[in-house]
Design a protein around this motif. Structure first.
Motif, PDB file in Angstrom:
ATOM      1  N   GLU A  22    -166.777 -14.289 -81.366  1.00  0.00           N
ATOM      2  CA  GLU A  22    -165.754 -13.694 -82.231  1.00  0.00           C
ATOM      3  C   GLU A  22    -165.005 -14.773 -83.009  1.00  0.00           C
ATOM      4  OE1 GLU A  22    -163.288 -11.234 -84.308  1.00  0.00           O
ATOM      5  OE2 GLU A  22    -165.098 -10.686 -83.209  1.00  0.00           O
ATOM      6  N   TYR A  23    -164.573 -15.829 -82.332  1.00  0.00           N
ATOM      7  CA  TYR A  23    -163.854 -16.903 -83.043  1.00  0.00           C
ATOM      8  C   TYR A  23    -164.780 -17.657 -83.992  1.00  0.00           C
ATOM      9  CZ  TYR A  23    -159.708 -15.931 -80.354  1.00  0.00           C
ATOM     10  OH  TYR A  23    -158.613 -15.301 -79.824  1.00  0.00           O
ATOM     11  N   ALA A  24    -166.043 -17.833 -83.612  1.00  0.00           N
ATOM     12  CA  ALA A  24    -167.005 -18.499 -84.501  1.00  0.00           C
ATOM     13  C   ALA A  24    -167.176 -17.680 -85.781  1.00  0.00           C
ATOM     14  CB  ALA A  24    -168.341 -18.686 -83.791  1.00  0.00           C
ATOM     15  N   LYS A  25    -167.239 -16.362 -85.636  1.00  0.00           N
ATOM     16  CA  LYS A  25    -167.358 -15.491 -86.807  1.00  0.00           C
ATOM     17  C   LYS A  25    -166.121 -15.632 -87.698  1.00  0.00           C
ATOM     18  CE  LYS A  25    -166.683 -10.995 -86.704  1.00  0.00           C
ATOM     19  NZ  LYS A  25    -166.787  -9.609 -86.250  1.00  0.00           N
ATOM     20  N   ARG A  26    -164.945 -15.641 -87.100  1.00  0.00           N
ATOM     21  CA  ARG A  26    -163.699 -15.809 -87.867  1.00  0.00           C
ATOM     22  C   ARG A  26    -163.650 -17.166 -88.549  1.00  0.00           C
ATOM     23  NH1 ARG A  26    -158.842 -13.451 -84.043  1.00  0.00           N
ATOM     24  NH2 ARG A  26    -159.829 -11.452 -83.514  1.00  0.00           N
TER      25      ARG A  26
END
Length: 159
Positions: A22-26
């Motif tokens: 999720e943070y990588a996507k953000r």
């Protein structure tokens, strides 16, 4: 900007994988983000100091093989310098401003990092004196990198 995490060992827990994903996507709107896993050295539970040194050296060599000369390296180390989220954001911003577009963070194995890895690092960063599981540290670091970009973007996410 390129942000890379060089880490020892595989991430097994689905909930950590999901959080990091999720943070990588953000982060993808701010930088190229990737995680490079190097194998951990298999070792018995109780080791002599000499055996620990061998394990750390092998893991350290694997880490260093994934870092090139132009990368600015943060080594995560309990004795490193603690920073606030705002200080960390400012540091990331200044690195980008002054031509460091390749930033690498290193998380060692359960025994820590060798002197060779610590010497290669441009700086050592600590997230406090707590001992955290390696897998959780990956998630915390990824979130803090995202937070740094959000602070630099003036986003209310940080509050």
């Amino acid at each position: 900007m390129n942000i890379k995490l060089v880490v020892v060992g595989k991430l097994k827990e689905k909930y950590f994988k999901a959080g990091i994903a999720e943070y990588a996507k953000r982060l993808s709107r701010f930088c190229k983000f990737k995680i490079v896993e190097v194998p951990d050295e298999q070792a018995p539970e109780s080791l002599s100091q000499a055996q620990m040194d061998v394990v750390m050296q092998k893991e350290g060599e694997r880490i260093l093989s994934k870092i090139n000369d132009r990368e600015y390296v943060f080594a995560l180390a309990i004795l490193g310098t603690e920073r606030s989220s705002e200080e960390f954001a400012k540091e990331i911003d200044q690195l980008a401003t002054y031509g460091h577009s390749d930033i690498t963070f290193v998380i060692g194995g359960s025994l820590g990092l060798t002197d060779a890895v610590l010497k290669r690092a441009n700086t050592q960063i600590s997230f406090g004196r707590f001992t955290l599981p390696h897998q959780l540290m990956r998630l915390v670091l990824t979130e803090q990198i995202y937070r740094a970009f959000m602070i630099n973007a003036g986003s209310p996410y940080h509050k």
